[in-house]
Design an enzyme around this catalytic site. Structure first.
Site, PDB file in Angstrom:
ATOM      1  N   LYS A 175       0.855  -1.185   0.000  1.00  0.00           N
ATOM      2  CA  LYS A 175       0.000   0.000   0.000  1.00  0.00           C
ATOM      3  C   LYS A 175       0.900   1.247   0.000  1.00  0.00           C
ATOM      4  CE  LYS A 175      -3.952   1.638   2.798  1.00  0.00           C
ATOM      5  NZ  LYS A 175      -4.800   1.273   3.948  1.00  0.00           N
ATOM      6  N   SER A 177      -9.604   1.152   2.835  1.00  0.00           N
ATOM      7  CA  SER A 177      -8.746   1.948   1.982  1.00  0.00           C
ATOM      8  C   SER A 177      -7.645   1.152   1.283  1.00  0.00           C
ATOM      9  CB  SER A 177      -8.115   3.070   2.801  1.00  0.00           C
ATOM     10  OG  SER A 177      -7.270   2.542   3.805  1.00  0.00           O
ATOM     11  N   SER A 187      -9.667  -1.198   6.993  1.00  0.00           N
ATOM     12  CA  SER A 187      -9.134  -1.036   5.643  1.00  0.00           C
ATOM     13  C   SER A 187      -8.435  -2.238   5.023  1.00  0.00           C
ATOM     14  CB  SER A 187      -8.188   0.152   5.599  1.00  0.00           C
ATOM     15  OG  SER A 187      -8.963   1.304   5.481  1.00  0.00           O
TER      16      SER A 187
HETATM   17  N1  GLN Z   1     -13.074   3.479   6.468  1.00  0.00           N
HETATM   18  C1  GLN Z   1     -12.385   3.804   7.665  1.00  0.00           C
HETATM   19  C2  GLN Z   1     -11.973   5.244   7.666  1.00  0.00           C
HETATM   20  O1  GLN Z   1     -12.178   5.876   6.696  1.00  0.00           O
HETATM   21  C3  GLN Z   1     -11.197   2.915   7.843  1.00  0.00           C
HETATM   22  C4  GLN Z   1      -9.974   3.376   7.160  1.00  0.00           C
HETATM   23  C5  GLN Z   1      -8.796   2.538   7.440  1.00  0.00           C
HETATM   24  O2  GLN Z   1      -8.883   1.492   8.107  1.00  0.00           O
HETATM   25  N2  GLN Z   1      -7.659   3.030   7.019  1.00  0.00           N
HETATM   26  O3  GLN Z   1     -11.433   5.746   8.607  1.00  0.00           O
END
Ligand code: GLN
Length: 442
Positions: A72, A147, A171
């Site tokens: 990532k 994400s 994510s």
């Molecule tokens: N969807 C969650 C957020 O926007 C989780 C994001 C993540 O785990 N990086 O914070």
């Protein structure tokens, strides 16, 4: 799966270079490019593969010799552009390797490149990247989830042996679910965060994504462990837990798509019968999950982003980032205003403690918790959904994050030709149990 490939490479039936070239060719096809999974490729990969093949011949190679991985775009890899899929850092070159990268390279895995993601890991759909959304390889009209959109899609499209994502509130698990792959969010602190560009440091954890739980286990065992560069990192305690042979199935009907809830319940009952598990219906404090999570995340993210002031590296974040990132900066600055005297943040921390206590009580009678990874099916890319609807994707994943618990998402089947993930949550440091239960679901 990866174990048998490793064996073939060790026995010289297949070289590290051949493995790399196979992935490189596939990554370069128009079909793969159209999915928008990779942001950049590692130009030194061929030299690395050749050196590894030499080591294999000399029987000096590491545990992951010849496997190809991608990461990532928020995990530092020396000399690579680590942009967090943001214009803010589009020209930022990492000056050092994250601890996880050093560990994987030391075991002779080959870094293929850097993967797309939601900007600064803020998002649940893979659509907030400044470089365009990642498309779901199983149906390119759909979101991948986020994400860690690139890390999930790369596995689904067979563009890497394994990938690393990061999970703050879901994510790794959420895109694993939408793309039909496996993703592990480890116990908070078991994998070093050194070199991870943080979203919210009291939640963030790096974890593996791959086709199977066994593959995730292989990678987790390499990257885990206390690290002097990360004060919050720790080794798992030695003692093994006593099992009760009981699984907690979460009462999710008010929070998830009925079809998804039913599929997960059916699957759990079927497997429970085969393995002689008792099932106990349980309730989680889902009603306070999102408020607790987002107040803390906004606050920590606001504080983290103060370093992107345009003077040291990258551009000033307020001038260059997209709407979701800006929403969190504005929200975080509001929550932390002096006149509020920290009251929202303090309330959220109280709720966090309450949630931890609830899990502690629940785990007195059961070994692990099962619930859907995502409460709804993936939407079409570009579909108009509200901020609230987007945040609702996280209702099933954030509780484990708030309590720092390990959780895995495995494919559970399909509804309307869309993948559904099953999530298992265990007490702290019980990743082994997660791998075992996940394997039983096959
Ligand atoms: N969807 C969650 C957020 O926007 C989780 C994001 C993540 O785990 N990086 O914070």
């Amino acid at each position: 799966m990866l174990k048998s490939k490793l064996k073939q490479i060790q026995q010289g039936k297949f070289t590290a270079l051949e493995n790399l070239l196979q992935f490189s060719k596939k990554i370069a096809t128009p079909k793969s490019k159209d999915l928008n999974i990779f942001l950049s490729l590692n130009e030194n990969a061929i030299d690395q593969a050749k050196a590894i093949d030499k080591k294999i011949k000399q029987k000096k190679a590491g545990k992951l010799a010849g496997l190809c991985f991608a990461i990532k775009a928020n995990i530092s890899a020396k000399h690579m552009t680590i942009s967090c899929a943001s214009k803010t850092l589009e020209n930022y070159t990492a000056p050092f390797n994250a601890t996880v990268i050093n560990k994987l390279l030391a075991e002779d895995a080959i870094l293929l490149g850097i993967l797309n993601m939601d900007e600064f890991a803020c998002g649940a759909s893979g659509e907030t990247s400044a470089f365009g959304p990642t498309k779901n390889p199983t149906n390119p009209e759909l979101i991948t989830g986020g994400s860690s959109s690139g890390p999930a899609a790369a596995i689904a499209a067979d563009l890497a042996d394994f990938t690393l994502g990061s999970d703050t509130g879901g994510s790794i698990r959420n895109p694993a679910s939408h793309c039909g792959v496996t993703g592990l969010k480890p116990t908070y602190g078991t994998v070093s965060r050194y070199g991870l560009l943080d979203l919210a440091m009291s939640f963030d954890v790096i974890g593996p994504m791959a086709k199977t739980p066994e593959d995730c286990k292989l990678i987790f065992n390499v990257v885990k462990g206390q690290d002097n560069f990360d004060q919050a990192s720790k080794d798992a305690p030695e003692k093994s837990p006593t099992h009760k042979n009981t699984i907690g199935l979460v009462n999710i009907k008010d929070f998830a798509d009925k079809k998804i809830a039913n599929l997960i319940e059916e699957q759990t009952k079927k497997i429970a019968k085969q393995h002689n598990w008792k099932i106990k219906k349980i309730n989680l404090p889902l009603d306070i999950a999102l408020e607790t999570y987002y107040i803390i995340v906004y606050t920590e993210f606001f504080s983290n982003t103060r370093k992107y002031d345009g003077r040291r590296f990258g551009k000033k974040i307020e001038d260059s980032a997209g709407p979701e990132v800006l929403r969190r900066i504005i929200g975080g600055s509001e929550i932390t205003k002096a006149e509020h005297d920290g009251k929202y943040y303090r309330e959220a921390l109280k709720a966090r403690n309450y949630i931890k206590l609830q899990f502690k009580k629940i785990f007195e009678d059961i070994d692990a918790i099962i619930l859907p990874t995502s409460p709804k099916l993936p939407h079409k890319i570009g579909g108009t959904i509200s901020v609230q609807e987007m945040y609702n994707y996280d209702v099933t994943t954030v509780l484990a994050s708030i309590a720092g618990l390990p959780a895995i998402s495995i494919p559970a089947g399909q509804i309307d030709k869309k993948h559904v993930g099953l999530q298992i949550i265990a007490p702290q440091f019980q990743e082994e149990l997660l791998f075992k239960l996940a394997k039983d679901f096959k």
